[in-house]
Design a protein around this motif. Structure first.
Motif, mmCIF file in Angstrom:
data_model
loop_
_atom_site.group_PDB
_atom_site.id
_atom_site.type_symbol
_atom_site.label_atom_id
_atom_site.label_comp_id
_atom_site.label_asym_id
_atom_site.label_seq_id
_atom_site.Cartn_x
_atom_site.Cartn_y
_atom_site.Cartn_z
ATOM 1 N N GLY A 174 12.298 28.665 32.988
ATOM 2 C CA GLY A 174 13.357 29.583 32.583
ATOM 3 C C GLY A 174 12.860 30.722 31.727
ATOM 4 N N ALA A 175 11.552 30.994 31.765
ATOM 5 C CA ALA A 175 10.987 32.093 30.977
ATOM 6 C C ALA A 175 11.509 33.429 31.477
ATOM 7 C CB ALA A 175 9.459 32.057 31.051
ATOM 8 N N ASP A 176 11.683 34.369 30.557
ATOM 9 C CA ASP A 176 12.122 35.712 30.914
ATOM 10 C C ASP A 176 11.041 36.381 31.763
ATOM 11 O OD1 ASP A 176 14.018 38.089 30.418
ATOM 12 O OD2 ASP A 176 12.057 38.869 29.815
ATOM 13 N N LEU A 177 11.443 36.923 32.915
ATOM 14 C CA LEU A 177 10.460 37.489 33.839
ATOM 15 C C LEU A 177 9.748 38.695 33.252
ATOM 16 C CD1 LEU A 177 12.315 37.202 37.274
ATOM 17 C CD2 LEU A 177 10.698 35.627 36.212
ATOM 18 N N SER A 178 10.479 39.552 32.547
ATOM 19 C CA SER A 178 9.850 40.731 31.939
ATOM 20 C C SER A 178 8.816 40.322 30.900
ATOM 21 C CB SER A 178 10.909 41.628 31.292
ATOM 22 O OG SER A 178 11.820 42.096 32.259
ATOM 23 N N ARG A 179 9.166 39.331 30.106
ATOM 24 C CA ARG A 179 8.236 38.860 29.082
ATOM 25 C C ARG A 179 7.011 38.199 29.725
ATOM 26 N NH1 ARG A 179 11.213 35.436 24.776
ATOM 27 N NH2 ARG A 179 12.313 37.439 24.702
ATOM 28 N N ILE A 196 1.180 38.260 31.201
ATOM 29 C CA ILE A 196 0.094 38.153 32.186
ATOM 30 C C ILE A 196 -0.645 39.482 32.311
ATOM 31 C CG2 ILE A 196 -0.443 37.710 34.606
ATOM 32 C CD1 ILE A 196 1.940 35.816 34.684
ATOM 33 N N SER A 197 0.099 40.587 32.316
ATOM 34 C CA SER A 197 -0.541 41.899 32.422
ATOM 35 C C SER A 197 -1.432 42.176 31.218
ATOM 36 C CB SER A 197 0.515 42.997 32.546
ATOM 37 O OG SER A 197 1.316 42.811 33.695
ATOM 38 N N PHE A 228 2.805 37.349 41.521
ATOM 39 C CA PHE A 228 3.925 37.619 40.613
ATOM 40 C C PHE A 228 3.841 39.038 40.064
ATOM 41 C CE2 PHE A 228 5.293 37.795 36.151
ATOM 42 C CZ PHE A 228 6.658 37.589 36.320
ATOM 43 N N ILE A 229 2.658 39.457 39.627
ATOM 44 C CA ILE A 229 2.480 40.804 39.069
ATOM 45 C C ILE A 229 2.799 41.860 40.117
ATOM 46 C CG2 ILE A 229 0.771 42.442 38.201
ATOM 47 C CD1 ILE A 229 1.643 40.453 36.118
ATOM 48 N N ALA A 285 10.266 46.553 39.792
ATOM 49 C CA ALA A 285 10.645 47.459 38.703
ATOM 50 C C ALA A 285 10.524 48.917 39.131
ATOM 51 C CB ALA A 285 9.770 47.187 37.479
ATOM 52 N N ARG A 286 9.501 49.226 39.925
ATOM 53 C CA ARG A 286 9.298 50.609 40.352
ATOM 54 C C ARG A 286 10.421 51.076 41.276
ATOM 55 N NH1 ARG A 286 7.445 53.628 44.407
ATOM 56 N NH2 ARG A 286 7.251 51.792 45.764
#
Length: 227
Positions: A60-65, A70-71, A83-84, A91-92
């Protein structure tokens, strides 16, 4: 009468061509074992990474976070690169005012397919070499054996009284080439089959994640932009 010939003695007594065959097979064996050890470590690392990432992703981790985390580490690989690639493309496209949910899904899916192809190519590194060694080593060894036995019988024909003691060393040194061919081929074939199965399982894991992540992004794409 006691006579014993070591492997070194047989190698030194062999003809130049048979020696070349033996050295070639020895080189194949060393190279294949080096690649077997390296691929084993890489594939085991990829399996652990899949398990760790999926545990974090489905917690359930926030995807943006998660994307920023990872980035920030730099050079993502394995399932993280899928995923990245997917989230970055999501987002783009979402920033474009003309985009719709289908365009978002198609774009992210294509981006992850490209990342998947690259990761599979990386996982399959050196597998073709192992397959080649497993296929040709027995034949190279057999060539050395045939050549050595042929030379032994040619030399045998030049004497008037032939005995087994005269021909046995030549045949023994020739048969070592076949043994070395099998010694190089068997581990290579076993490793190739095992690694191919591991790559197939990892590819299935990557593909399943890609489809599940695409479904999540599709649902997010259908929500209002303000949300």
């Amino acid at each position: 009468m006691h006579s014993e010939l070591s492997f070194i003695d047989l190698f030194l007594q062999a003809s130049v061509l048979v020696k070349s065959v033996m050295l070639c097979l020895l080189g194949f064996s060393i190279a294949s074992w080096t690649m077997i050890i390296q691929r084993s470590k890489a594939l085991n690392k990829a399996k652990v990474q899949v398990q760790q990432f999926e545990d974090k992703f489905w917690s359930g981790a926030d995807l943006s976070r998660l994307y920023k985390e990872i980035s920030g580490r730099g050079n993502p690989n394995g399932i993280e690169s899928l995923f990245i690639a997917g989230f970055k493309e999501f987002a783009r496209i979402r920033k474009s005012p003309e985009s719709n949910s289908q365009a978002v899904v198609d774009g992210t899916h294509r981006a992850m397919r490209v990342a998947l192809s690259r990761e599979v190519d990386t996982l399959e590194t050196h597998l073709s070499f192992l397959a080649t060694v497993g296929s040709i080593s027995p034949y190279i060894g057999l060539f050395g054996t045939v050549w050595g036995i042929m030379n032994s019988f040619i030399a045998l024909g030049a004497v008037q009284q032939a005995t087994l003691a005269m021909v046995a060393p030549g045949i023994a040194e020739a048969l070592i080439a076949t043994a070395m061919g099998l010694f190089a081929a068997i581990p290579a074939v076993m490793a190739f089959n095992r690694f191919s199965h591991s790559v197939e399982k990892l590819e299935n894991s990557y593909g399943n994640f890609m489809e599940e992540f695409s479904s999540i992004l599709q649902r997010q794409a259908m929500t209002p932009r303000s949300a």
